[in-house]
Design a protein around this motif. Structure first.
Motif, mmCIF file in Angstrom:
data_model
loop_
_atom_site.group_PDB
_atom_site.id
_atom_site.type_symbol
_atom_site.label_atom_id
_atom_site.label_comp_id
_atom_site.label_asym_id
_atom_site.label_seq_id
_atom_site.Cartn_x
_atom_site.Cartn_y
_atom_site.Cartn_z
ATOM 1 N N ASP A 137 42.411 26.919 36.447
ATOM 2 C CA ASP A 137 41.440 25.826 36.303
ATOM 3 C C ASP A 137 40.726 25.524 37.608
ATOM 4 O OD1 ASP A 137 42.150 25.530 33.643
ATOM 5 O OD2 ASP A 137 43.780 24.115 34.119
ATOM 6 N N ALA A 138 41.156 26.146 38.695
ATOM 7 C CA ALA A 138 40.563 25.851 40.001
ATOM 8 C C ALA A 138 39.180 26.466 40.100
ATOM 9 C CB ALA A 138 41.460 26.380 41.119
ATOM 10 N N GLU A 139 38.304 25.797 40.851
ATOM 11 C CA GLU A 139 36.964 26.332 41.074
ATOM 12 C C GLU A 139 37.018 27.598 41.911
ATOM 13 O OE1 GLU A 139 32.785 25.057 43.256
ATOM 14 O OE2 GLU A 139 34.331 23.561 42.866
ATOM 15 N N LYS A 140 37.940 27.642 42.869
ATOM 16 C CA LYS A 140 38.128 28.826 43.688
ATOM 17 C C LYS A 140 39.601 28.895 44.086
ATOM 18 C CE LYS A 140 36.828 26.499 47.995
ATOM 19 N NZ LYS A 140 35.938 26.537 49.187
ATOM 20 N N GLY A 141 40.031 30.067 44.506
ATOM 21 C CA GLY A 141 41.435 30.199 44.879
ATOM 22 C C GLY A 141 41.772 31.614 45.294
ATOM 23 N N THR A 142 43.061 31.786 45.588
ATOM 24 C CA THR A 142 43.597 33.081 46.021
ATOM 25 C C THR A 142 44.828 33.385 45.195
ATOM 26 O OG1 THR A 142 42.801 32.722 48.272
ATOM 27 C CG2 THR A 142 44.483 34.399 47.976
ATOM 28 N N MET A 143 44.990 34.636 44.819
ATOM 29 C CA MET A 143 46.109 35.028 43.963
ATOM 30 C C MET A 143 46.611 36.404 44.406
ATOM 31 S SD MET A 143 46.019 35.482 39.816
ATOM 32 C CE MET A 143 45.318 33.837 39.652
ATOM 33 N N GLU A 144 47.922 36.503 44.652
ATOM 34 C CA GLU A 144 48.521 37.798 44.972
ATOM 35 C C GLU A 144 48.869 38.523 43.681
ATOM 36 O OE1 GLU A 144 51.368 38.252 47.979
ATOM 37 O OE2 GLU A 144 50.652 36.582 49.223
ATOM 38 N N TRP A 145 48.594 39.843 43.689
ATOM 39 C CA TRP A 145 48.782 40.627 42.464
ATOM 40 C C TRP A 145 49.482 41.936 42.807
ATOM 41 C CZ3 TRP A 145 48.132 39.022 37.627
ATOM 42 C CH2 TRP A 145 48.149 39.967 36.588
ATOM 43 N N GLU A 146 50.570 42.216 42.110
ATOM 44 C CA GLU A 146 51.336 43.447 42.342
ATOM 45 C C GLU A 146 51.730 44.054 41.004
ATOM 46 O OE1 GLU A 146 54.603 42.875 44.933
ATOM 47 O OE2 GLU A 146 53.433 41.914 46.511
ATOM 48 N N ASN A 147 50.732 44.362 40.212
ATOM 49 C CA ASN A 147 51.007 44.898 38.883
ATOM 50 C C ASN A 147 49.961 45.958 38.569
ATOM 51 O OD1 ASN A 147 52.116 45.306 36.392
ATOM 52 N ND2 ASN A 147 51.191 43.511 35.441
ATOM 53 N N GLY A 148 50.394 47.029 37.900
ATOM 54 C CA GLY A 148 49.463 48.074 37.520
ATOM 55 C C GLY A 148 49.008 48.886 38.712
ATOM 56 N N GLU A 149 47.705 49.217 38.700
ATOM 57 C CA GLU A 149 47.183 50.112 39.733
ATOM 58 C C GLU A 149 46.813 49.384 41.016
ATOM 59 O OE1 GLU A 149 43.623 48.110 38.432
ATOM 60 O OE2 GLU A 149 45.430 48.808 37.408
ATOM 61 N N PHE A 150 46.896 48.046 41.039
ATOM 62 C CA PHE A 150 46.460 47.289 42.220
ATOM 63 C C PHE A 150 47.607 46.443 42.761
ATOM 64 C CE2 PHE A 150 44.782 43.330 44.026
ATOM 65 C CZ PHE A 150 44.043 43.854 45.066
ATOM 66 N N GLN A 151 47.769 46.510 44.080
ATOM 67 C CA GLN A 151 48.715 45.648 44.786
ATOM 68 C C GLN A 151 47.988 45.052 45.976
ATOM 69 O OE1 GLN A 151 49.895 49.061 44.249
ATOM 70 N NE2 GLN A 151 50.590 48.351 42.251
ATOM 71 N N GLY A 152 47.751 43.755 45.922
ATOM 72 C CA GLY A 152 47.042 43.119 47.025
ATOM 73 C C GLY A 152 46.742 41.666 46.706
ATOM 74 N N VAL A 153 45.650 41.147 47.288
ATOM 75 C CA VAL A 153 45.265 39.743 47.135
ATOM 76 C C VAL A 153 43.918 39.673 46.436
ATOM 77 C CG1 VAL A 153 44.688 37.616 48.361
ATOM 78 C CG2 VAL A 153 46.564 39.047 49.172
#
Length: 597
Positions: free
Chosen positions: A245-261
């Motif tokens: 619901d945030a207008e902007k933000g940061t999310m760490e992702w380590e699933n599938g073919e991508f691992q990063g921010v």
């Protein structure tokens, strides 16, 4: 062994004292630096994403402003309220001017269309044609018009994946009879995406980062990664972004073919509510941290190497003399009496090493003397046996038998007797111990011819001796025992054709003689036993010495060449047994086996 070694204990202690602090410091520095650079890169990319959002909003706001500019023209609004009543020349000219003004207000606008709500009429202006008034309008935009009607902003942007096809966005505006809610018409702007693509490509680095634009419903509007665009349904990160619901933000992702921010920012709903997403892999985030860490590791390794070097120097300086002495004692224990080492110094350990060398040299001298006495004894025994026969009587008897064979037309017997005579004459000649290799080869040829006569087609032999090698002097009958061993241990006519190959080549300062057969070979255990017999002279099975011929060859080579010669025994990879003699071109030892005083 490790617990008993003073050197190992000393080295281990010094390394533990130095490696632990250095290693701990490097690890802590790496993690601290990594997090700091991660935060810095995330902040910089978030700021860049925000600026990109502002630029995109401004551009979309400009397009929105063009659609709202129609409300500033009362004559045009009146025309939309009753287009059939104001269908005069002046009004049509005004309408043309308004549409062309919008059409050319922005370089990327390619088409402007107005569709009236009450009847199926429309007006179209494009840069490829003039303004066209039509009594029939296509219903291609009906779904988009409905979305614009329910929008609180009376505004809807229709998009396709910008990198995959139509390169156009459609801006739809509902024109109402303000202040009432009655819909007068729908305005559609067809806009090329060059400006949007330009703004998007300035927001990421193609080689290391990815950039996406999502619609409010989660559809990909723009994707820098074609694979993601083609597999949109399988992208689990898109629902994760949409659920925020945030207008902007940061999310760490380590699933599938991508691992990063992943960093995201939303445009205002008034201009489409698009979501800008930037993905930065960990490898890019931590790249600068890796560089700094590598520098720290480099200096740390240099310092560590210096400390380790100092530790090794100290430990080796203290323990090396003792270690050398222990190694040489172990070699003597295993039967190697040729131990040699440099001076161990002038202290007590150095004196001990010097006395040890003197003792080994004395033992070697005594062993060498015993070998010479043994060979001299066997030589004397051979001479006694030879002296019991009258050579001239044997030669004359063989000559008489050969003459008789010729008279009776049996030349084969004469040839065989001739070869036998050569063998006996060569073996009974006691005046020479060193002979040219050519004589030795001729003797072997006579011997093998007799064996060929004996075994016929079941035996073959071949000589390959360089011309340069024929004049090199070698110990007399040095190859005979090897060939006899083949007929005694390796040759079996029941296994096919037996073969023996003899080669001689000069390589550098050495003569290499090789005798290879296709016999049964020797097991690894038996081969090790033969090698042990060279140095130990151990008796074989049933109390008899094994392979006494090979041991005698080895002993003669050491006496003649002062231990510069070599004898190698091995099983050939294609089958059979191979014996190689490496003899110096210059004789280095005694020239006469029996001449010992």
């Amino acid at each position: 062994m490790f617990r008993k070694s003073i050197r190992n204990k000393l080295i281990a202690l010094l390394l533990i004292i130095t490696i632990l602090p250095f290693g701990t410091s490097i690890i802590i520095t790496y993690y601290q630096t990594k997090e700091a650079f991660k935060d810095l890169v995330v902040q910089e990319n978030s700021n860049l994403l925000y600026q990109g959002k502002i630029n995109l909003q401004n551009y979309l706001s400009e397009l929105n402003g063009l659609t709202l500019s129609l409300y500033n023209n009362p004559d045009f609004i009146n025309y939309m309220r009753a287009p059939e009543k104001d269908d005069n020349y002046i009004t049509i000219g005004m309408v043309r001017n308004v549409l062309q003004t919008i059409l050319y207000a922005e370089d990327n606008i390619t088409r402007v269309q107005i569709s009236f709500a009450d009847d199926n009429r429309g007006i179209t202006a494009s840069k490829r044609s003039t303004v066209v008034f039509s009594d029939r309008v296509s219903d291609a935009y009906d779904a988009a018009y409905k979305l614009a009607q329910i929008s609180p902003f009376n505004y809807h942007i229709e998009t396709d994946q910008l990198q995959q096809g139509r390169n156009t966005i459609y801006v739809h505006r509902v024109l109402r009879n303000v202040p009432s809610d009655r819909v007068l018409a729908f305005l559609t702007l067809e806009v090329g995406t060059e400006k949007i693509l330009e703004l998007s490509e300035n927001l990421f680095t193609k080689e290391t980062e990815e950039f996406f634009i999502l619609s409010p419903t989660g559809d990909l509007i723009y994707s820098s990664n074609p694979v993601v665009a083609s597999e949109q349904e399988e992208q689990e990160w898109i629902p994760a972004i949409m659920q925020s619901d945030a207008e902007k933000g940061t999310m760490e992702w380590e699933n599938g073919e991508f691992q990063g921010v992943m960093m995201f920012d939303r445009t205002e709903l008034a201009v489409g509510g698009w979501i800008l997403v930037k993905r930065v892999p960990y490898s890019t985030l931590y790249d600068n941290a890796f560089v700094v860490t590598k520098i720290n590791i480099l200096f740390g390794v240099i310092g560590l190497c210096l400390v380790i070097l100092a530790s090794l120097i100290v430990s080796f300086k203290i323990t090396s003399p003792i270690r050398v002495l222990l190694q040489n004692i172990q070699q003597v224990k295993e039967g190697n009496m040729k131990v040699q080492f440099e001076s161990l110094g002038n202290d007590e350990i150095g004196i001990l090493g010097y006395r040890f060398k003197q003792m080994i040299e004395r033992i070697n001298m005594l062993i060498n003397r015993e070998y010479k006495l043994e060979i001299e004894n066997k030589t004397n025994q051979l001479k006694v046996l030879q002296s019991q026969l009258n050579p001239h009587f044997l030669y004359n008897a063989l000559q008489s038998i050969g003459t008789l064979a010729l008279k009776n037309n049996v030349p084969q017997i004469y040839t065989l007797l001739t070869h036998l005579s050569k063998i006996m004459r060569y073996g009974m000649n006691m005046e020479e111990d060193m002979v040219p290799l050519k004589k030795e080869i001729n003797y072997l040829k006579a011997f093998l011819l007799l064996q060929k006569e004996r075994f016929g087609e079941h035996f073959e032999y071949d000589f390959d001796v360089e011309e340069e090698a024929l004049n090199v002097e070698v110990p007399k009958m040095i190859l005979q025992p090897v060939i006899e061993n083949y007929f005694k241990h390796g040759f079996d006519i029941r296994e096919g054709v037996g073969k023996i190959d003899i080669t001689g080549k000069v390589k550098g300062e050495y003569l290499h003689l090789t005798i290879r057969d296709n016999g049964a070979g020797v097991s690894e255990g038996r081969l090790a036993e033969i090698y042990r017999g060279f140095s130990e002279g151990n008796p074989g099975r049933d109390g008899e010495e094994t392979h006494i011929g090979l041991r005698n060859i080895y002993t003669r080579m050491q006496l003649y060449y002062d231990n510069l010669a070599a004898l190698r025994l091995e099983n050939h990879q294609d089958g059979g047994f191979m014996v190689t003699l490496k003899l110096p071109l210059e004789v280095g030892g005694d020239r006469d086996e029996g001449n010992h005083h």
